[in-house]
Scaffold this motif. Structure first.
Motif, PDB file in Angstrom:
ATOM      1  N   LYS A  27      -8.978   5.496 -33.164  1.00  0.00           N
ATOM      2  CA  LYS A  27     -10.302   4.958 -33.510  1.00  0.00           C
ATOM      3  C   LYS A  27     -10.570   5.173 -35.004  1.00  0.00           C
ATOM      4  O   LYS A  27     -10.948   4.241 -35.706  1.00  0.00           O
ATOM      5  CB  LYS A  27     -11.365   5.669 -32.678  1.00  0.00           C
ATOM      6  CG  LYS A  27     -12.788   5.361 -33.077  1.00  0.00           C
ATOM      7  CD  LYS A  27     -13.775   6.203 -32.323  1.00  0.00           C
ATOM      8  CE  LYS A  27     -13.857   7.630 -32.822  1.00  0.00           C
ATOM      9  NZ  LYS A  27     -14.305   7.741 -34.234  1.00  0.00           N
ATOM     10  N   ALA A  84     -10.566   2.266 -37.867  1.00  0.00           N
ATOM     11  CA  ALA A  84     -11.826   2.135 -38.630  1.00  0.00           C
ATOM     12  C   ALA A  84     -11.534   2.284 -40.124  1.00  0.00           C
ATOM     13  O   ALA A  84     -12.074   1.554 -40.956  1.00  0.00           O
ATOM     14  CB  ALA A  84     -12.836   3.175 -38.165  1.00  0.00           C
ATOM     15  N   GLU A 101     -19.459   9.973 -38.214  1.00  0.00           N
ATOM     16  CA  GLU A 101     -19.955   9.969 -36.825  1.00  0.00           C
ATOM     17  C   GLU A 101     -21.444  10.303 -36.800  1.00  0.00           C
ATOM     18  O   GLU A 101     -22.208   9.707 -36.051  1.00  0.00           O
ATOM     19  CB  GLU A 101     -19.195  10.987 -35.965  1.00  0.00           C
ATOM     20  CG  GLU A 101     -17.692  10.784 -35.860  1.00  0.00           C
ATOM     21  CD  GLU A 101     -17.275   9.677 -34.903  1.00  0.00           C
ATOM     22  OE1 GLU A 101     -18.148   9.036 -34.295  1.00  0.00           O
ATOM     23  OE2 GLU A 101     -16.054   9.456 -34.804  1.00  0.00           O
ATOM     24  N   ARG A 154     -23.556   7.354 -38.612  1.00  0.00           N
ATOM     25  CA  ARG A 154     -23.676   6.129 -37.801  1.00  0.00           C
ATOM     26  C   ARG A 154     -24.326   6.399 -36.457  1.00  0.00           C
ATOM     27  O   ARG A 154     -24.597   5.482 -35.699  1.00  0.00           O
ATOM     28  CB  ARG A 154     -22.284   5.520 -37.567  1.00  0.00           C
ATOM     29  CG  ARG A 154     -21.640   4.993 -38.826  1.00  0.00           C
ATOM     30  CD  ARG A 154     -20.355   4.306 -38.547  1.00  0.00           C
ATOM     31  NE  ARG A 154     -19.413   5.143 -37.793  1.00  0.00           N
ATOM     32  CZ  ARG A 154     -18.150   4.844 -37.596  1.00  0.00           C
ATOM     33  NH1 ARG A 154     -17.661   3.735 -38.077  1.00  0.00           N
ATOM     34  NH2 ARG A 154     -17.354   5.648 -36.920  1.00  0.00           N
ATOM     35  N   GLY A 155     -24.523   7.678 -36.135  1.00  0.00           N
ATOM     36  CA  GLY A 155     -25.147   8.029 -34.859  1.00  0.00           C
ATOM     37  C   GLY A 155     -24.199   7.939 -33.677  1.00  0.00           C
ATOM     38  O   GLY A 155     -24.639   7.886 -32.525  1.00  0.00           O
ATOM     39  N   THR A 156     -22.886   7.922 -33.943  1.00  0.00           N
ATOM     40  CA  THR A 156     -21.916   7.785 -32.858  1.00  0.00           C
ATOM     41  C   THR A 156     -21.406   9.136 -32.342  1.00  0.00           C
ATOM     42  O   THR A 156     -20.604   9.165 -31.407  1.00  0.00           O
ATOM     43  CB  THR A 156     -20.702   6.938 -33.317  1.00  0.00           C
ATOM     44  OG1 THR A 156     -20.249   7.447 -34.570  1.00  0.00           O
ATOM     45  CG2 THR A 156     -21.075   5.479 -33.467  1.00  0.00           C
ATOM     46  N   MET A 165     -22.901  11.388 -30.618  1.00  0.00           N
ATOM     47  CA  MET A 165     -23.258  11.597 -29.213  1.00  0.00           C
ATOM     48  C   MET A 165     -22.437  10.697 -28.287  1.00  0.00           C
ATOM     49  O   MET A 165     -22.053  11.101 -27.192  1.00  0.00           O
ATOM     50  CB  MET A 165     -24.755  11.349 -28.999  1.00  0.00           C
ATOM     51  CG  MET A 165     -25.226  11.825 -27.644  1.00  0.00           C
ATOM     52  SD  MET A 165     -26.929  11.455 -27.317  1.00  0.00           S
ATOM     53  CE  MET A 165     -27.706  12.473 -28.538  1.00  0.00           C
ATOM     54  N   THR A 166     -22.154   9.495 -28.740  1.00  0.00           N
ATOM     55  CA  THR A 166     -21.309   8.582 -27.964  1.00  0.00           C
ATOM     56  C   THR A 166     -19.956   9.243 -27.691  1.00  0.00           C
ATOM     57  O   THR A 166     -19.430   9.181 -26.581  1.00  0.00           O
ATOM     58  CB  THR A 166     -21.104   7.260 -28.738  1.00  0.00           C
ATOM     59  OG1 THR A 166     -22.375   6.797 -29.176  1.00  0.00           O
ATOM     60  CG2 THR A 166     -20.433   6.202 -27.888  1.00  0.00           C
ATOM     61  N   LEU A 167     -19.435   9.873 -28.730  1.00  0.00           N
ATOM     62  CA  LEU A 167     -18.149  10.552 -28.603  1.00  0.00           C
ATOM     63  C   LEU A 167     -18.256  11.787 -27.704  1.00  0.00           C
ATOM     64  O   LEU A 167     -17.395  12.032 -26.854  1.00  0.00           O
ATOM     65  CB  LEU A 167     -17.677  10.946 -30.011  1.00  0.00           C
ATOM     66  CG  LEU A 167     -16.191  11.162 -30.254  1.00  0.00           C
ATOM     67  CD1 LEU A 167     -15.366   9.994 -29.746  1.00  0.00           C
ATOM     68  CD2 LEU A 167     -15.937  11.362 -31.740  1.00  0.00           C
ATOM     69  N   GLN A 168     -19.350  12.542 -27.884  1.00  0.00           N
ATOM     70  CA  GLN A 168     -19.564  13.751 -27.060  1.00  0.00           C
ATOM     71  C   GLN A 168     -19.621  13.416 -25.579  1.00  0.00           C
ATOM     72  O   GLN A 168     -19.159  14.190 -24.744  1.00  0.00           O
ATOM     73  CB  GLN A 168     -20.891  14.406 -27.431  1.00  0.00           C
ATOM     74  CG  GLN A 168     -20.844  15.272 -28.659  1.00  0.00           C
ATOM     75  CD  GLN A 168     -22.234  15.786 -29.014  1.00  0.00           C
ATOM     76  OE1 GLN A 168     -23.155  15.713 -28.236  1.00  0.00           O
ATOM     77  NE2 GLN A 168     -22.365  16.279 -30.222  1.00  0.00           N
ATOM     78  N   LEU A 169     -20.223  12.275 -25.265  1.00  0.00           N
ATOM     79  CA  LEU A 169     -20.405  11.907 -23.857  1.00  0.00           C
ATOM     80  C   LEU A 169     -19.104  11.485 -23.197  1.00  0.00           C
ATOM     81  O   LEU A 169     -19.013  11.444 -21.975  1.00  0.00           O
ATOM     82  CB  LEU A 169     -21.402  10.748 -23.742  1.00  0.00           C
ATOM     83  CG  LEU A 169     -22.871  11.126 -23.864  1.00  0.00           C
ATOM     84  CD1 LEU A 169     -23.707   9.879 -24.099  1.00  0.00           C
ATOM     85  CD2 LEU A 169     -23.330  11.827 -22.593  1.00  0.00           C
TER      86      LEU A 169
END
Lengths: 231, 207
Positions: A21, A25, A84, A87-89, A91-95
């Protein structure tokens, strides 16, 4: 979905997904690659102009090589976690992925970035800086390889720590310096020894320190990362 | 496989300000848990605690399952859709879904991805970068991402935000399916978002 697959295989897939990823990117944005490339070219040019053709001692030249590598690493390797958060991602990764998979995926990315950075810097430095002569190539390659791994390992965990701070840019080199000091002192000394033509046996102590440093930093980072990453 | 959410004595403090305290509840089997409360009452904070991405100041929230535990723990049981959850915008919708499967340790399947994108009516835009998506399209993609691993618990924070009439109908169908298959957790101010609930946690009186 194959929930019955072994944990190790699933963990490896998650780890490689984190690395790929970031890698894809980076290839699309080229932010870190461009920033690091420009930084290396600029700093080596400044060193070149400062020396003005005057000879410098092996100690000074070895030190300056690692000054370039240290600050280049500081300017590029924090991106992996800072992006991360920005961009606010995060938490997306943590989940989705286990914390250890995130840590090792990010570490792998920084190792690859660090290898490219070291290669570019060493080649430019060797070609452009007059008087930078390596007499013991094996020792030198070993030192820059282990030094690059150590830089990436320390930079990764420090980036995770500072990613949520408001003053990331200032905090990163300030926090990194004391943690990287044992590594920098060792690689500068070992690079000087390589330029003087030392043998593997004589440089053995430096290699022991470098390997120990990497093992300690990676192990501690692995144990602490979940706490740093979660809240 | 019976699944339970059990929370006891939850308290959250940010910068010496108590957001909520004394929150205890238990939900088991299939059903709907409504988290209600005015703005700033801590709905999103409670959602983050349930999802395991925030540690409460005091108390605990557990997800318990009678069946075999997935090795990825709570991550494998929960799917979250929330306004503060962001997508990787430089990648396409398909790439985001493939990445999500890989991050969860599953072998990616284009059939599963296309099925999910079809369900949220984004199949035609599957190769487009998410950066060009409208906020409603991004919200639909978040639903596809949350369902990629068939979670036992689907957590929705402001479930209808940015959605048009078609999007709302898709989400209602997803909610209807989830409430019979597992636990549906909805955090909202707007009770018209939800067709009834079994358990309510009201945060207005929880300071």
């Amino acid at each position: 979905m194959q929930p019955d697959e072994r944990y190790g295989r699933r963990w490896l897939r998650a780890t490689s997904a984190v690395f790929l990823k970031d890698w894809h990117a980076e290839l699309r944005t080229r932010y870190a690659i461009n920033a690091l490339g420009m930084f290396v070219v600029t700093t080596i040019s400044i060193i070149l102009f400062s020396l003005g053709g005057e000879p410098a001692s092996p100690e000074v030249l070895a030190g300056m090589l690692w000054v370039v590598l240290f600050f280049a690493a500081m300017s590029g390797m924090s991106r992996t976690f800072v992006m991360e958060e920005e961009r606010g991602t995060a938490m997306t990764l943590q989940l989705q992925a286990p914390a250890s998979a995130v840590y090792f995926g990010k570490l792998l990315f920084n190792l690859v970035l660090g290898a490219g950075l070291t290669l570019l810097t060493v080649v430019l430095y060797a070609v452009l800086i007059e008087g930078f002569v390596i007499r013991s190539y094996g020792v030198f390659i070993g030192v820059v390889t282990l030094g690059s791994i150590g830089l990436a390992a320390a930079s990764t965990i420090i980036a995770a720590i500072i990613a949520r701070a408001n003053t990331k840019g200032t905090l990163y080199p300030v926090l990194s310096f004391p943690i990287l000091l044992p590594l920098l002192m060792t690689v500068i000394n070992a690079t000087r020894l390589a330029s003087e033509g030392t043998s593997w046996a004589d440089a053995g102590g430096e290699f022991q320190i470098l390997i120990s440093y990497i093992v300690v930093v990676v192990t501690t980072s692995y144990l602490l990362f979940e706490y740093i990453w979660k809240d | 496989m019976a699944i339970r959410i059990h929370a006891e004595g939850l308290r959250q403090v940010f910068s010496r300000r108590t957001i909520f305290s004394g929150i205890s509840f238990s939900v088991s089997g299939a059903g709907v848990l409504l988290i209600a409360g005015r703005n700033g009452s801590g709905k999103s904070t409670l959602v983050k605690i349930l999802c395991g991405v925030l540690t409460p100041t005091a108390g605990w929230a557990r997800i318990e399952s009678d069946g075999a535990q997935d090795q990825f723990g709570r991550k494998a049981m929960i799917g979250l859709v929330a306004p503060y959850l962001q997508l990787y915008e430089e990648f396409s919708a398909m790439e985001n879904l493939r990445m999500s499967m890989n991050l969860r340790g599953y072998r990616p399947s284009d059939d599963v991805s296309r099925g999910l994108l079809d369900r949220v009516a984004l199949d035609a835009q599957r190769q487009d970068p998410v950066r060009g998506f409208s906020s409603g399209m991004k919200q639909r993609l978040k639903y596809a991402m949350a369902l990629v691993h068939r979670p036992s618990i689907l957590v929705l924070d402001e479930p209808m935000s940015n959605l048009d009439a078609d999007g709302t109908a898709i989400v209602r169908s997803i909610m209807h399916e989830q409430r019979t298959a597992g636990i549906l957790v909805v955090a909202t101010n707007d009770l018209t978002d939800i067709d009834g609930w079994d358990t309510e946690v009201n945060l207005n009186a929880a300071r």
